[in-house]
Write an enzyme that holds these catalytic residues in place. Structure first.
Site, PDB file in Angstrom:
ATOM      1  CD  GLN A 120       7.297  -4.849  11.111  1.00 52.34           C
ATOM      2  OE1 GLN A 120       5.672  -3.885  10.450  1.00 52.34           O
ATOM      3  NE2 GLN A 120       8.321  -4.602  11.005  1.00 52.34           N
ATOM      4  CB  CYS A 126       7.398  -0.621  10.144  1.00 50.01           C
ATOM      5  SG  CYS A 126       8.567  -0.091  10.147  1.00 50.01           S
ATOM      6  CG  HIS A 259       6.523   1.393  13.413  1.00 50.74           C
ATOM      7  ND1 HIS A 259       7.104   0.532  12.696  1.00 50.74           N
ATOM      8  CD2 HIS A 259       5.547   1.824  13.361  1.00 50.74           C
ATOM      9  CE1 HIS A 259       6.050   0.151  12.694  1.00 50.74           C
ATOM     10  NE2 HIS A 259       4.417   1.080  13.652  1.00 50.74           N
ATOM     11  CG  ASN A 279       1.650  -0.719  13.402  1.00 52.17           C
ATOM     12  OD1 ASN A 279       2.346  -0.421  12.532  1.00 52.17           O
ATOM     13  ND2 ASN A 279       1.641  -0.489  14.667  1.00 52.17           N
TER      14      ASN A 279
END
Length: 315
Positions: A120, A126, A259, A279
């Site tokens: 990102q 996120c 997150h 992630n």
């Protein structure tokens, strides 16, 4: 590498210069560089001290975040907000609630359900990457074809105007539902910034969902049943994530959910059960972009709040 705890100032400076070259970093002036060098030193010493203690189930490692304080890191890279709706802990409509037996371990990467790790960069979206990974997963499971979908499409076109300064996973799912589809990454590539909505025509849409559901809150058994069927989007407290490198993250972790990441499996390592998460900080972070979080801990919220607000798309 020798221990940073015994480094001279000169050798630490050399390490910093090497790190800057590796990641293509430069600073606007010497004053800024010196301030960042001091943070770099503190972080390197923290990492070395943790790894030398030899009592942890996970390792830390230097990465592109090494000149940021933990507060700066979280403010820039962990910008999700908790869902905008209330989640009941007794959801009668949870479709996987009657599932009793699940496999001992599962890695959706082995089933061609997980796309490559994305980055990102400096955009705090996120929430969009998390939602897209979950949609990519269920689409691949149902169709047998894995397609890399577009976070930028959601970033530019979502009705809630969530952007690089934060957003929610449910808003991302709701945009795809209302829009009747999501573009592929090829048709709508990532630009690292929020821009004008474009290429949002039916012919460019690659994937669609009919809505999304929530896993019952604070229930890792229900979460396990859900993950056994498809990748699941979760909110997390990323306070301990900055320098995670490998192993199973254990120990104290809060529930400040800022997150988002996507659970793509579960297993056990050296007697410690864990969740495997994809992630969105690139392959240079973590275990080639993934992180293992301890599973079935003795608090209902789960490790780092993972069980508080799990969501999944419906197709």
């Amino acid at each position: 590498m020798a221990s940073s705890l015994s480094y001279s100032e000169e050798s630490m400076s050399i390490e910093h210069e090497r790190w800057m070259a590796q990641h293509g970093f430069s600073y606007e002036n010497e004053k800024v560089k010196e301030a960042r060098f001091q943070i770099f030193k503190d972080n390197l010493e923290h990492i070395e001290r943790h790894n030398q203690e030899g009592k942890h189930t996970y390792k830390l490692g230097m990465n592109k975040f090494a000149d940021l304080t933990n507060e700066e890191f979280l403010a820039k890279y962990a910008r999700s907000s908790v869902p905008s709706f209330k989640v009941s802990s007794n959801q009668s409509f949870f479709e996987y609630k009657v599932m009793k037996d699940v496999s001992h371990s599962l890695d959706w990467r082995d089933h061609n359900v997980v796309t490559a790790i994305k980055d990102q960069t400096g955009c705090g979206c996120c929430w969009a990457f998390t939602a897209v990974a979950a949609i990519e997963g269920i689409e691949a499971i149902r169709s047998g074809k894995l397609t890399q979908l577009s976070e930028q499409h959601i970033l530019d076109c979502n009705y809630e105007h969530d952007g690089c300064k934060g957003g929610t996973i449910d808003h991302a799912f709701e945009f795809v539902r209302k829009n009747r589809g999501l573009a592929s990454d090829i048709d709508y590539p990532y630009t690292r910034i929020q821009g004008e909505c474009s290429n949002n025509k039916p012919s460019s849409l690659s994937s669609n969902i009919i809505g999304f559901s929530a896993v019952p809150s604070d229930n890792e058994s229900a979460l396990l049943a859900a993950v056994a069927n498809q990748p699941i989007a979760v909110y997390l407290d990323a306070n301990n994530f900055q320098f995670y490198k490998s192993g199973v993250l254990t120990g104290k972790c809060g529930t400040n959910l800022t997150h988002g990441a996507t659970i793509v499996g579960y297993d056990e390592e050296d007697g410690v059960k864990f969740w495997l998460l994809k992630n969105s900080w690139g392959t240079g972070w973590g275990d080639n972009g993934f992180i293992k979080l301890q599973r079935n801990i003795d608090v209902k919220e789960g490790m780092c709040g993972i069980a508080m607000f799990p969501l999944y798309p419906n197709v």
